[in-house]
Design an enzyme around this catalytic site. Structure first.
Site, PDB file in Angstrom:
ATOM      1  CB  VAL A 163       9.680  -4.856  -3.612  1.00 20.36           C
ATOM      2  CG1 VAL A 163      10.898  -5.884  -3.299  1.00 20.36           C
ATOM      3  CG2 VAL A 163      10.505  -3.406  -2.745  1.00 20.36           C
ATOM      4  CB  CYS A 164       6.754  -9.306  -5.157  1.00 22.08           C
ATOM      5  SG  CYS A 164       7.410  -9.699  -7.045  1.00 22.08           S
ATOM      6  N   GLY A 165       8.775 -11.112  -4.117  1.00 25.14           N
ATOM      7  CA  GLY A 165      10.537 -11.957  -4.934  1.00 25.14           C
ATOM      8  C   GLY A 165      10.873 -11.888  -6.092  1.00 25.14           C
ATOM      9  CB  ILE A 208      13.953  -9.700  -1.831  1.00 26.19           C
ATOM     10  CG1 ILE A 208      14.131  -9.207  -1.223  1.00 26.19           C
ATOM     11  CG2 ILE A 208      13.658 -10.875  -2.929  1.00 26.19           C
ATOM     12  CD1 ILE A 208      13.364  -8.215  -0.458  1.00 26.19           C
TER      13      ILE A 208
END
Lengths: 521, 90
Positions: free
Chosen positions: B6-8, B39
């Site tokens: 997961v990242c932005g 996210i």
């Protein structure tokens, strides 16, 4: 022989000219080169092609939601309103320029490998979406600049320019990046780099004695904006409502309501709300497409790069520096947004009436990611003041540069979106304006620009990066000296009996640190 | 087994983490399906996954999910990822 021509024509027109199939084939070739299993090759290639088709679906949704806003902005201000969103303009442009863009992407990657292998610029740019955006952006600019007769030059010239920009930008940013991360193992590969360097330099100029942002106990409430779906929808609702209400005030009621085809004011306001959410939906679809393509394409590219240029520094997406300054990210974002609004005011009051520049409305996503990055770079050299000024400077850049880029975008310049990040703006506008004197001169000038960039970056790498120059050294020395002084004072004044207060102080400090970085607990 | 990174935005650093996690899993000889997510959709995606890999600040935002959330400090460090995955899998 006729059947052969027919087959080649079929392959050329029906397969290699369709961007989605082309991307799928390129991905499959990459996976074959990495000796993946047949299942992985077929699955990966197909997934990449599907991802590209998803882009087109999202573009349709976004365009439909942007049309009424464009009409509204034009009606109330008399100027074209543009929301820079890389994903959106890429999805829109891909329909016409996708196939050439895919060739530029692939050949540009090869040019990058060659440059990384044979020049001092040992960087491998791994931010896949920015590679795609840069390739599409240059395809548009070069197609417009080269005209009908020069179309043959679009792909080779575009590939050289993409390859060059991917190795020079990480090199120019490396002294600052190294200062942030504290080691020399990674680089930043993100096309907001001009903003980060500007933030690092201006931070250094203004924040000579400012302390780090990370010592502040900052409210974490704005974190939710990191969720791009929320940030996009929220900012679009605000923008839509500002112009919808403005429209109600200045336009005749019938004309205002007509833009959304609404029966009354209530329906009009909610139609604006609905369109804003539709924009968020479109961006989410496009992002899903981008993710699907890149999840397959980037690993294939990286695997090849590892083999061709072993030991090169990976140049990575900007959020990789966010953990080094979570407070700086928020400060940079806020000040970037303010910088964007101030610049929008200047465009509206002066640059639009005089030079016809489009109104660049602030997009929350570019301001968050590049503004946040600029905050971290500004903080590294100039502390709190540096993060504020760095963010602000970035906000100015990502508002004025997209307006300039639109001028060299031909017909696409009339869309209501464009590329947002700083490097797309300056590089695109520079290459585009080198074609003002005609296609031949344009080819010569843009090749010259490419050569100058590589030479300048190589010299910078050898003389500045490799010699270990650290920006903002004086401030570091000042802060270190101040800290040492404070410590000396403490021991002197507290004296022998004061081991207890010193301990409480240390505890308080530890507690404050714990609060400012709740992530670590 | 399914793992999500997961990242932005779900297109930059999470893809990097996905690649390095795949590398680590190949080294461990574990067969797993690794997917990148942003996210915004991570909480949903985490419902069907066994493990979530992400950074410290985003781990807070993911909150309570049935999957095991592992914080990776250095996304480029395959050794860190390998040791944390080994721990989670055992």
């Amino acid at each position: 022989m006729e059947w052969l021509v027919a087959i080649l024509d079929f392959i050329g027109q029906q397969i290699l000219n369709v961007p989605a199939y082309l991307i799928g084939i390129i991905t499959a070739i990459g996976l074959i080169a990495l000796r993946r299993s047949a299942g992985q090759v077929i699955g990966g290639g197909l997934k990449a092609a599907l991802g590209f088709l998803i882009l087109g679906a999202g573009a349709g949704v976004v365009i439909a939601s942007l049309d009424p806003l464009g009409e509204l902005v034009l009606a109330v201000t008399g100027a074209q309103g543009v929301i820079p969103t890389n994903e959106v303009i890429t999805a829109i442009a891909a329909e016409q320029y996708g196939a050439q863009g895919a060739y530029i992407l692939t050949l540009g990657f090869i040019v990058m490998l060659i440059l990384a292998r044979f020049t001092p610029l040992h960087y491998i740019f791994l931010t896949g979406h920015h590679m795609v955006f840069m390739s599409i952006m240059l395809t548009v600019v070069l197609s417009v600049g080269l005209g009908e007769s020069g179309q043959w030059a679009v792909v080779p010239l575009g590939a050289i320019l993409v390859g060059v920009i991917m190795v020079v930008m990480p090199a120019f940013a490396q002294p600052w990046t190294r200062k942030i991360t504290g080691d020399d193992t990674i680089a930043i590969g993100h096309f907001g780099t001009l903003g980060y360097i500007a933030a690092g330099a201006s931070g250094q100029a203004v924040g000579r004695r400012s302390h780090s942002t990370e010592a502040i106990n900052f409210p974490q409430g704005l974190r939710f904006l990191r969720d791009s779906m929320v940030a996009t929808a929220l900012s679009m609702v605000l923008i839509y409502w500002v112009f919808a209400i403005w429209g109600l005030i200045v336009l005749p009621l019938d004309e205002a309501l007509g833009i959304f085809g609404s029966a009354d004011v209530g329906a009009y306001i909610m139609a604006a709300f609905g369109s804003a959410l539709q924009f968020g939906v479109g961006v989410a679809i496009i992002l899903f497409g981008v993710r699907t393509v890149l999840g397959e394409l980037v690993p294939a590219f990286q695997g090849i790069a590892d083999k061709v240029v072993p030991g090169a520094k990976p140049a990575l997406d900007i959020p990789i520096v966010f953990p080094y300054g979570p407070n700086a990210v928020l400060i940079g974002f806020i000040f970037s947004f303010i910088g964007g609004l101030v610049t929008l005011g200047i465009i509206a009051a002066w640059l639009n009436p005089v030079f016809g520049l489009a109104l660049i409305l602030p997009g929350m996503v570019p301001h968050f990611f590049t503004g946040g990055g600029a905050g971290v770079y500004g903080n590294a050299t100039g502390g709190r003041v540096g993060a504020m000024v760095g963010g602000f400077v970035n906000g100015v850049l990502i508002t004025i540069l997209p307006a300039l880029l639109l001028l060299v975008f031909g017909e696409l310049g009339f869309e209501n979106s464009t590329f947002g990040d700083a490097d797309f703006g300056w590089f695109g506008a520079l290459i585009g304006s080198s074609f003002l004197g005609g296609p031949v001169l344009g080819i010569v000038v843009s090749l010259l620009i490419a050569i100058i960039l590589v030479v300048a970056a190589s010299i910078f790498q050898r003389k500045v990066v490799d010699t270990g120059w650290t920006p903002g050294k004086r401030r570091d020395e000042y802060l270190a000296a101040q800290e040492a002084e404070a410590k000396a004072d403490e021991t002197a004044s507290v004296g022998a009996a004061a081991s207890e207060p010193a301990q409480t102080r240390a505890e308080a400090k530890a507690q404050a640190e714990g609060e400012s970085k709740p992530d670590n607990t | 087994m399914k793992i999500i990174t997961v990242c932005g935005m779900g297109i930059g650093t999470s893809v990097l983490l996905k690649m390095n996690a795949e590398k680590a899993l190949r080294g461990l000889g574990v067969d797993a399906d690794v997917e990148a997510a942003d996210i915004g959709t991570a909480r949903g995606a985490a419902r069907t996954a066994e493990i979530v890999l992400t950074s410290a600040d985003l781990a807070d935002e993911i909150g309570d999910v049935p999957a095991k959330v592992i914080v990776i400090n250095n996304f480029t460090n395959t050794e860190e990822i390998t040791s944390k995955l080994t721990e989670a899998l055992s």
